[in-house]
Design a protein around this motif. Structure first.
Motif, PDB file in Angstrom:
ATOM      1  N   LEU A 232      24.861  64.088  -0.764  1.00  0.00           N
ATOM      2  CA  LEU A 232      24.896  62.626  -0.774  1.00  0.00           C
ATOM      3  C   LEU A 232      23.763  62.033  -1.603  1.00  0.00           C
ATOM      4  N   ASP A 233      22.547  62.530  -1.390  1.00  0.00           N
ATOM      5  CA  ASP A 233      21.387  61.903  -2.028  1.00  0.00           C
ATOM      6  C   ASP A 233      21.176  62.351  -3.474  1.00  0.00           C
ATOM      7  N   VAL A 234      21.332  63.663  -3.716  1.00  0.00           N
ATOM      8  CA  VAL A 234      21.021  64.202  -5.043  1.00  0.00           C
ATOM      9  C   VAL A 234      22.220  64.105  -5.972  1.00  0.00           C
TER      10      VAL A 234
ATOM     11  N   PHE B  85      19.290  56.683   1.317  1.00  0.00           N
ATOM     12  CA  PHE B  85      19.042  56.737   2.756  1.00  0.00           C
ATOM     13  C   PHE B  85      17.882  55.809   3.062  1.00  0.00           C
ATOM     14  N   ARG B  86      18.037  54.935   4.084  1.00  0.00           N
ATOM     15  CA  ARG B  86      17.062  53.879   4.302  1.00  0.00           C
ATOM     16  C   ARG B  86      16.272  53.999   5.596  1.00  0.00           C
ATOM     17  N   GLY B  87      16.709  54.849   6.516  1.00  0.00           N
ATOM     18  CA  GLY B  87      16.147  54.817   7.848  1.00  0.00           C
ATOM     19  C   GLY B  87      15.165  55.927   8.145  1.00  0.00           C
ATOM     20  N   SER B  88      15.107  56.299   9.419  1.00  0.00           N
ATOM     21  CA  SER B  88      14.157  57.284   9.915  1.00  0.00           C
ATOM     22  C   SER B  88      14.755  58.685   9.830  1.00  0.00           C
ATOM     23  N   ALA B  89      14.141  59.553   9.034  1.00  0.00           N
ATOM     24  CA  ALA B  89      14.623  60.926   8.914  1.00  0.00           C
ATOM     25  C   ALA B  89      14.409  61.697  10.208  1.00  0.00           C
ATOM     26  N   VAL B  90      13.323  61.421  10.908  1.00  0.00           N
ATOM     27  CA  VAL B  90      13.037  62.125  12.165  1.00  0.00           C
ATOM     28  C   VAL B  90      14.113  61.811  13.201  1.00  0.00           C
TER      29      VAL B  90
ATOM     30  N   LEU C  26      23.927  56.976  12.693  1.00  0.00           N
ATOM     31  CA  LEU C  26      23.938  57.306  11.267  1.00  0.00           C
ATOM     32  C   LEU C  26      24.057  56.058  10.404  1.00  0.00           C
ATOM     33  N   PHE C  27      24.984  55.171  10.732  1.00  0.00           N
ATOM     34  CA  PHE C  27      25.164  53.974   9.910  1.00  0.00           C
ATOM     35  C   PHE C  27      23.993  53.008  10.074  1.00  0.00           C
ATOM     36  N   ASP C  28      23.488  52.903  11.303  1.00  0.00           N
ATOM     37  CA  ASP C  28      22.339  52.015  11.482  1.00  0.00           C
ATOM     38  C   ASP C  28      21.135  52.492  10.680  1.00  0.00           C
ATOM     39  N   GLN C  29      20.903  53.787  10.664  1.00  0.00           N
ATOM     40  CA  GLN C  29      19.725  54.311   9.990  1.00  0.00           C
ATOM     41  C   GLN C  29      19.961  54.499   8.489  1.00  0.00           C
ATOM     42  N   ALA C  30      21.052  55.186   8.136  1.00  0.00           N
ATOM     43  CA  ALA C  30      21.253  55.558   6.735  1.00  0.00           C
ATOM     44  C   ALA C  30      21.667  54.378   5.877  1.00  0.00           C
TER      45      ALA C  30
ATOM     46  N   PHE D  40      23.780  70.601   7.547  1.00  0.00           N
ATOM     47  CA  PHE D  40      23.399  69.185   7.538  1.00  0.00           C
ATOM     48  C   PHE D  40      22.464  68.904   6.368  1.00  0.00           C
ATOM     49  N   ALA D  41      21.538  69.828   6.101  1.00  0.00           N
ATOM     50  CA  ALA D  41      20.643  69.655   4.951  1.00  0.00           C
ATOM     51  C   ALA D  41      21.433  69.659   3.642  1.00  0.00           C
ATOM     52  N   LEU D  42      22.437  70.533   3.547  1.00  0.00           N
ATOM     53  CA  LEU D  42      23.291  70.558   2.357  1.00  0.00           C
ATOM     54  C   LEU D  42      24.041  69.241   2.204  1.00  0.00           C
ATOM     55  N   MET D  43      24.513  68.711   3.313  1.00  0.00           N
ATOM     56  CA  MET D  43      25.224  67.426   3.285  1.00  0.00           C
ATOM     57  C   MET D  43      24.314  66.328   2.738  1.00  0.00           C
ATOM     58  N   VAL D  44      23.089  66.290   3.207  1.00  0.00           N
ATOM     59  CA  VAL D  44      22.145  65.280   2.715  1.00  0.00           C
ATOM     60  C   VAL D  44      21.892  65.468   1.222  1.00  0.00           C
ATOM     61  N   GLY D  45      21.775  66.727   0.788  1.00  0.00           N
ATOM     62  CA  GLY D  45      21.566  66.986  -0.633  1.00  0.00           C
ATOM     63  C   GLY D  45      22.724  66.507  -1.483  1.00  0.00           C
TER      64      GLY D  45
END
Length: 783
Positions: free
Chosen positions: A253-255, A261-266, A340-344, A246-251
């Motif tokens: 998408l973001d990097v 990403f706009r929402g709450s990471a927690v 995911l869509f609401d937060q991200a 999941f961390a790789l996926m975020v990397g």
């Protein structure tokens, strides 16, 4: 050596040793997600579609028409691939895949433009290929204004110096994803989809291996006879690895792709944890129920494979019928995607996603309870494992005909393979299309903020309510209230009517109406925006003509003032823009490909399980490989008829093509897939390996075939590499024949490439058979 002390750490350490030792477990956990992420990342690396091929039919051939075409061709979204002499040639180019749309300029186009007669330009676009077709027509619409301005000044169109009359002008603003970035919408959804498949089948593989390859009793004893310790200790190493994925996926998408990403990471970390645990429970439950790894993985596949549709990403939940809504509601993935869509994407406050989060918690607890109850039942039964019911090996027969008969006997005699070849296609033909049978998205809720509070606002709201795409769900007193409705999913677009709109219109001042459309879900965005703009245009035209009859001079003059060239849009092959007609026929062919690939490879694993390399020898000659491939084609004839002839007619899809052309294309498709499966089966030592890898790779394959995502948008190397998949050319060719009426000659490139793959994979299977079976000792390892 001292025996390890029973407990959670002992179970976890035992599982880590298994992962490091087992080739398939390592590939499934580390290889499949990384490969899928990289492939999908490159697939969607061109976030905005550009350069879609169109064909132009210029029946005027004047200086004005040529200038018009040149201006249209300069638009970034499309490229003029060829010029046709008539509409028949243009239609053939679309059917053959050389173009996604056609632009028709009528005779006397140039004279009519200069005379102010608003000639009609017709744009034909292929809605059977939904995403590229809709993007092509949008690019053509956007190019029309520039092209019209290039060939005639606006006031020259009516032949006088009158100023354009006042009117209502809608101004649309895109919320959430203003660049309409496909990576932000689709890739953000597809990556978790891939992971949820890996989560479920890796957990199933871990638990199912205890029933045959490892010791269920040893696992239970090492846990200290605690069900919670046994399950948590076994699945904990997988959880850690999957959280890293999941961390790789975020990397990525973001990097790499710059998707914000706009929402709450927690909140997202907590939701990812719930998703992992929930689908680990599903994978474990299926194994505990089946007590057979291959069967348990197949049951898991039934749950996770169609989840893309049931989760409401491809087709919105509000347009689904009753069964897919209920089934989707019990899938944890559905609620994770909403969070995911609401937060991200939307950046909504956590309170808007509290409901889906609570539902995920409840589903996870319920699934964990079911696993605990089933495990307890097995413990009370003494952890008994049923003996596999294996029929005797079919006698080896020589020659092509002998291999043909023997393969039929193997398939009929093995319940797992027979289920893949026969039962799975029947089940998926009913289960897979259910989310999409709503066909068309209608009555999308929107909010109206009427700050004018006059007769115009009331009449405009009535016009909005009459449009089939939308329904006015909220008359908000402020934009803040309307925005809250967007976050709460009670509305998906907002139309504002500012103060003094009616007064300004009566004064002769142009009145501008802001339209805010939420682009979190592209289908809802396109349909709601279309409904609002068409409703406003219809009301404005009526107001501009002051009640004149529809075909009268007032309306015609108003049309010429605003549109010196009229664009007529004609959808082809899927005229109602039905989502099911677009996605299901392609998915049917992919299902045939995947089930045959799994079954053919599984037979190789079965042969090794029951006889080692010696068990493979009867299947390893060139004549045997060919005979087995022919047997697979005859076995799949009923499936082909079901998916290409029967079910499209039941579901109301277009069936314009020749059955004989489909049959001609099916022969190299089935043979190439069979030979590829046989080649893979020569490297597998267990039957379930084929199921694992095929399930994990299904979703990336679907986005490579050129239906959901246009092939023109793929990077060059990936565009070429995808041709190695038989499903790519089979889907393209069969959809064009069956749904678009193409002839075999028009899909000759697909047909030729499938025969080339047939030869390639036959040679690969023959070479592998020679080096891995004929010349290798019986103890040679495989996966």
């Amino acid at each position: 050596m001292t025996a390890p002390r029973p407990g959670l750490l002992a179970v976890a350490a035992r599982e880590m040793r298994w992962i490091l030792r087992d080739h398939v477990a390592r590939l499934l956990l580390f290889g499949v997600p990384v490969i899928a992420f990289v492939v999908l990342g490159f697939t969607f690396s061109r976030a905005v579609l550009r350069g879609l091929d169109v064909v132009v039919v210029d029946m005027d051939s004047s200086t004005t028409s040529r200038h018009f075409v040149q201006t249209v061709a300069a638009a970034p979204g499309i490229a003029v691939a060829e010029r046709a002499n008539d509409l028949g040639a243009a239609a053939s180019a679309i059917r053959a895949g050389r173009a996604i749309a056609a632009i028709y300029l009528p005779p006397e186009f140039g004279k009519d433009v200069l005379a102010g007669r608003a000639p009609r330009v017709v744009a034909y676009y292929n809605t059977q290929f939904f995403t590229p077709g809709n993007n092509a027509i949008k690019s053509i619409r956007d190019a029309m204004a520039a092209a019209s301005a290039a060939v005639v000044p606006a006031r020259q169109a009516v032949g006088n110096d009158e100023e354009a009359p006042p009117g209502l002008v809608p101004e649309d603003y895109v919320l959430s994803n203003p660049a309409l970035n496909f990576a932000q919408f689709l890739l953000r959804a597809v990556m978790p989809m891939v992971l949820h498949v890996v989560i479920a089948i890796s957990a199933g593989y871990a638990v199912g291996s205890e029933f045959r390859r490892r010791s269920l009793r040893a696992w239970w004893d090492l846990s200290g006879h605690s069900i919670a310790t046994a399950l948590v200790g076994k699945l904990l190493p997988y959880y850690v690895v999957l959280m890293l994925m999941f961390a790789l996926m975020v990397g990525i998408l973001d990097v790499w792709l710059g998707v914000s990403f706009r929402g709450s990471a927690v909140l997202m970390v907590a939701s990812a944890t719930l998703l992992i645990v929930a689908y680990q429970m599903i994978g474990a439950l299926m194994q505990l129920l089946a007590r057979d790894m291959a069967l348990g993985l197949s049951l898991t596949g039934i749950v996770v494979s169609p989840a893309f549709g049931y989760a409401g990403v491809g087709f919105p939940v509000l347009a689904m019928q009753t069964f897919p809504r209920i089934w989707g509601a019990i899938l944890p993935l559905r609620w994770y995607m909403q969070i995911l869509f609401d937060q991200a994407t939307r950046g909504a406050a956590p309170r808007y996603t509290a409901g889906p989060f609570v539902i995920m918690c409840v589903l996870t607890v319920v699934l964990a309870l079911l696993v605990w109850l089933r495990f307890r039942s097995l413990v009370r039964q003494g952890l008994s494992i049923p003996e596999p019911d294996e029929p005797p090996l079919a006698p080896a027969r020589s020659g092509i005909s002998g291999a043909f008969v023997s393969e039929w006997q193997r398939v009929v005699g093995d319940r797992g393979v027979l289920a893949l070849f026969v039962l799975a296609p029947v089940l998926y033909s009913v289960f897979y299309p259910q989310p999409y049978l709503g066909q068309i998205v209608r009555n999308i809720p929107i909010a109206v903020v009427d700050q004018d509070k006059g007769e115009l606002g009331r009449a405009l709201i009535q016009t909005l309510g009459a449009h089939g795409n939308i329904s006015v769900a909220l008359r908000a007193s402020s934009f803040r209230e309307a925005e809250d409705a967007i976050f709460a999913r009670r509305a998906f677009a907002i139309l504002g009517i500012p103060p003094d709109t009616e007064k300004n219109l009566l004064k002769g001042v142009t009145a501008r109406l802001p339209v805010y459309a939420d682009s979190t879900y592209f289908i809802l965005f396109n349909r709601s925006l279309q409904g609002i703009l068409e409703s406003v245009q219809a009301y404005a035209t009526d107001a501009l003509a002051h009640g004149a009859r529809a075909g009268g001079a007032g309306v015609q003059a108003a049309s010429r003032l605003s549109q010196p060239v009229t664009l007529v849009q004609v959808p082809l092959f899927n005229p109602t823009a039905s989502y099911s007609s677009y996605v299901v026929p392609a998915a049917f062919v992919l299902i045939l490909h995947q089930t045959l690939l799994m079954g053919a490879a599984m037979l190789g694993g079965v042969a090794f399980e029951r006889g080692g390399q010696e068990g493979r020898r009867p299947r390893a000659s060139a004549s045997a490989i060919l005979g087995q491939g022919l047997a697979h084609w005859t076995i799949y004839v009923p499936g082909l008829l079901l998916y290409l002839v029967v079910m499209p007619r039941i579901y109301g899809f277009s069936t314009l093509g020749s059955v004989w052309a489909l049959a001609a294309l099916s022969i190299p498709f089935i043979l190439a897939t069979s030979f590829l499966g046989q080649a893979l089966g020569l490297t597998f030592r267990h039957r379930e390996t084929a199921v694992l890898l095929a399930l994990a790779s299904s979703l990336p394959q679907f986005f490579l075939v050129g239906v959901s995502w246009p092939a023109e948008a793929l990077p060059g190397f990936l565009h070429q590499a995808r041709e190695l998949l038989p499903s790519v050319n089979a889907i393209d060719g069969m959809v064009r024949i069956n749904q678009m009426g193409a002839s075999l000659a028009e899909v000759r490139p697909d047909w030729a490439r499938l025969w080339a793959l047939t030869l390639l994979y036959f040679l690969v299977a023959a070479v592998l058979a020679h080096f891995r079976v004929v010349r290798v000792p019986n103890h040679e390892p495989a996966v």
